[in-house]
Structures are given as C-alpha cells and as structure tokens.
Scaffold this active site. Structure first.
Site, mmCIF file in Angstrom:
data_model
loop_
_atom_site.group_PDB
_atom_site.id
_atom_site.type_symbol
_atom_site.label_atom_id
_atom_site.label_comp_id
_atom_site.label_asym_id
_atom_site.label_seq_id
_atom_site.Cartn_x
_atom_site.Cartn_y
_atom_site.Cartn_z
ATOM 1 C CB THR A 225 37.438 49.541 -20.847
ATOM 2 O OG1 THR A 225 36.252 49.718 -20.064
ATOM 3 C CG2 THR A 225 37.949 50.902 -21.302
ATOM 4 C CG ASP A 226 38.995 43.834 -21.440
ATOM 5 O OD1 ASP A 226 39.801 44.288 -20.609
ATOM 6 O OD2 ASP A 226 39.357 43.145 -22.412
ATOM 7 C CB ALA A 227 37.474 42.448 -16.420
ATOM 8 C CB ALA A 228 42.454 43.181 -19.049
ATOM 9 N N GLY A 229 41.178 46.223 -17.841
ATOM 10 C CA GLY A 229 41.434 47.651 -17.676
ATOM 11 C C GLY A 229 41.823 48.358 -18.957
#
Lengths: 138, 138, 138, 138
Positions: C17-21
């Site tokens: 995953t990344d910081a955009a969820g």
C-alpha cells in the site's frame, strides 16, 4: 531537456534489480512515478501540498510500458515526463527511461484526479491547471 | 508449529531477489511483516479491523535482523512469529525465516501501538490484549 | 477457474500500500508476476529449473495495465493468468486481479525468452512448449 | 558533513510510504543501502566494478534499526554512512536518517565480503582496503 520535456536522474541500486541481473520490470513504474513527482514539484504543486489543499490525490488508471533494453546495477538513468493531454479529471503523460541517449523504456500513463476519501473522480484543481504546460503535439 | 509458534509460508519471487542472485536484505522485513499480519489475522484482529475500531496502528520501533544463509528464487520459506513480551503500549516479537528446517534469518521486533493521527503511543487496546497469547519464556 | 484460467490468491500487506491508502500501482505488476510464476510452477517448469536447464530467462517486453478500482490493506485478491499467444521466442499473457468477482485490474504482458548472458531472444525451449496449454481465443 | 561522515539525500516518494501514511519500515534499509552504495562510489569502488574485478559481492549479515520518528511523503532526508570497524572479511557501518537535523532512524550494519558463486566469506580486496577511511572511534 527542451522547454517542455522534464528529465529526472535515477540511479539503479540493488533494490531495483532482480536475480536475472537487470532492473525488475515493475520498478520502471517507480522510476516513472519519481520523475512525474519531481515534475510536479518543479511546477510548485508537490503531492503533499495538493493533497492537503485539495483533499484529493492522483491515481493511475492506465499504463502502457515498452521495455527495449535492460537497465543494470549502478546505471544512471534519465527519466522524462511530458504532458500529452489534459482532460476534465485526468492528465495523460508520456514518459521515457534513457541511459546515455539510448531509450530503455517508454510509457504512457493516465492519471485521474480523485477526492481523497471516496476516490471518486473530480475536476482537476485550478491551482494545478494554472501551472500545467500546454500538452505537446506529436 | 507448537501451540505458541505461528508459522506462515512465503514463496520467493523475482521481486524479492537482487542482482547478487539472492533475496534482498530489506525484503526479509517484508516477510516478517506478512507473517505477523497473518498471526494477527489468526487471532481475529487483522490490521484493518484494529485501525477501524481503535483509530490506531502498530508502528515498528526497534528491529534486529541476523542473516545466516541466503534465500533464493523459488524457495519456499517458513516465517515464524512468537510474542516475547507485552508492555503497556508495545509488543515484542521474535521471528525467524527457515527453509526446510534450516534457519536463514532471525529477527526481534518491537511494535508500538499509536493513535492513527498523531502517531503518539497509546495503551494496547483491550480487544487485542484479550486475544494475545502469553509471552514465551526462553 | 476454467480449465485454462489459472488463478492465484494474493493477500495485500502494508508493503503493498501507499500513503493514498491503496495498493501502489507498480505492485499490481508484482502480483501479476507471482501469478504467472505459480502458473509455470503448476506446469512443472518453475523459473529456476528453466534457468538452470536452459541457461535462459523470461524478460518482460510489453505491458498494458488498466486499473478500474483500488485494492486495499488486507484484501484477498485472485490473480489470473491466461496464455493468449505463443510466438517463436515469446509468450503473450492476459492477466487480471479480482476481489470477490469484481475486477480491479487487467493486464496484457509479452514475455520474451532470452539467453541468460547476453539477454538475446531465443526460441522457446521444447520443455516449455511441450507443457504449455493452447492459447485461448477471444 | 565532517571528513568522515558521508551523507546522501533521499526523497520520499509514494512507493516508500504505506497505508499508515508513513515510510514503510523496511524501506529505511533501502535508503541505508543507497547511501552506502554512494559512499563506495565516492571512494571509487562502486559495486559493479568490485563485482567485475573481484568476482565478489557484499552481503548483509547483521542489522539493527531504531526508528524514532516517521518520515512522510515528499520529505527530503539525509542518510549518512560511517565506517566503524574493519575486519578481515567484513565492514561494520553506522548509518542514520535525518530530516532537517532531526534523527528519524539509526542503524548498524555488518557487511561480509563473499565470493560471487558460493557466497563464502573472503578477505576484503586490497583495492577496497586501500581506499577505506580509518574507522571512527566513539
């Protein structure tokens, strides 16, 4: 680098390579993302500022990737980013990876601007449209 | 697998390897994280449920990692997770990576429970404490 | 799963995953690669055996990727792999990522078989051709 | 940067972050590896040259990692690399990650020099010993 072609240097580290001795194919998409992030930073609209001010984020919708020659450990690559089309809620980009003027990879990317909660498409924010260069023809 | 030692299988893919022909060292920490995520799922407290119900998340604070032999492409690994200590706001885990009973890696991990906004330490939620096994001695 | 559609389960972890969820876009290509690796293993021609016996390796030449809905932490995904064309030195595959029968991603991949040293295209090895299913129409 | 403390800038991209909104813990080890690779390049002994000339490679044997504060998307980090001990077949390094003089992470790394085929320990090559700085006390 012409007026409209942004280029960002990327060094290849062990993390980028695989047991075939070359850069793992998915990692070219990381390189592409780094270059377009730096392109946005150059335009004064870095991701975190867009996210904070607009409560939105870019998500990738469509990708094409052609790999013509492999990159290897310690290579110094140039990754370009060029806008090809602006739509109501999306940007289309053309990107390449080169090593000493030899093209290793080329990509087209469609980014959709969405709200940060539901990830539903939204019109591109004015703060972004105001700074985007005109798409290149050809 | 004894009563208290949880084990999770991990297959090695090209993405995990590097140009030295072996698993890239940072990726063992991915394998460890997968195993403890599955250990939490087995305890009926998967990450997303904890995050949604408690507005908190585990963050890693301390890691030790010893690598004694390399894993390679297509290896099938067993990754264990064992709780060693429960503190007010933290869990300490012991984890290993084995291939056919040979230990390749061993790790100790300290996880701190923090609130999801400010990432400040918080007491472990009761829903978690209620299901955690007693730490193992030795 | 029909006779010719291979499916492989993939769990989404924090690493994906990344910081955009949501799952980072490049990681779908990792999921695709895991599924086609397992497809080859099912055909009794795992990568490391092919590499050892044939002194060759598959490299990715062309990719298209369409992302229609995001995967999130803890999702359990089905990743399919289906052969669409066999050429002298290349395989063309169609792959998808689904979550509970909803398609999240679709991809076409062209794999070229190359010798392990110079990475020059070579005819597909007989040991591989003998076990490949016939491409699907449509 | 003092005479013996090498520092390398690292920008945080989406690829480095996870659904908790911070840099995924294993990725600090990627940042550490990039910095020590650039440190070796500065010493005129880049990995690929060492591998080609000596038929060897560094593998990581022991790691400690302390994470004291999270890095986030778009952060610009300084990653240091400092040699702490030279052994017959190994180097010990101290590394840190800082953001504007605030330490986010600290690591100790033991690298063992091995032959490229069997990955068995070998004495550090003279070409490397000749250029390594003296370890720092304290």
């Amino acid at each position: 680098m012409t007026a409209d072609i942004f280029s960002h240097p990327v060094r290849v580290y062990f993390e980028d390579t695989d047991a075939a001795g070359i850069v793992y194919y998915a990692n070219y998409l990381k390189f592409m993302e780094r270059a377009r992030t730096e392109w946005l930073r150059r335009l004064q609209v870095p991701h975190h500022a867009l996210m904070a001010a607009q409560q939105g984020v870019f998500v990738v919708k469509d990708v094409t990737l052609q790999l013509s020659a492999p990159a290897r450990l310690d290579d110094l690559l140039d990754v370009t980013c060029c806008i090809t089309q602006i739509r109501a809620a999306a940007l289309m980009l053309g990107q390449t990876v080169e090593r000493e003027q030899t093209r290793l990879a080329a990509s087209t990317i469609t980014l959709v601007w969405v709200d940060g909660q539901r990830l539903a498409p939204r019109r591109l924010p004015a703060s972004l449209l105001n700074v985007l260069p005109h798409p290149q023809s050809g």
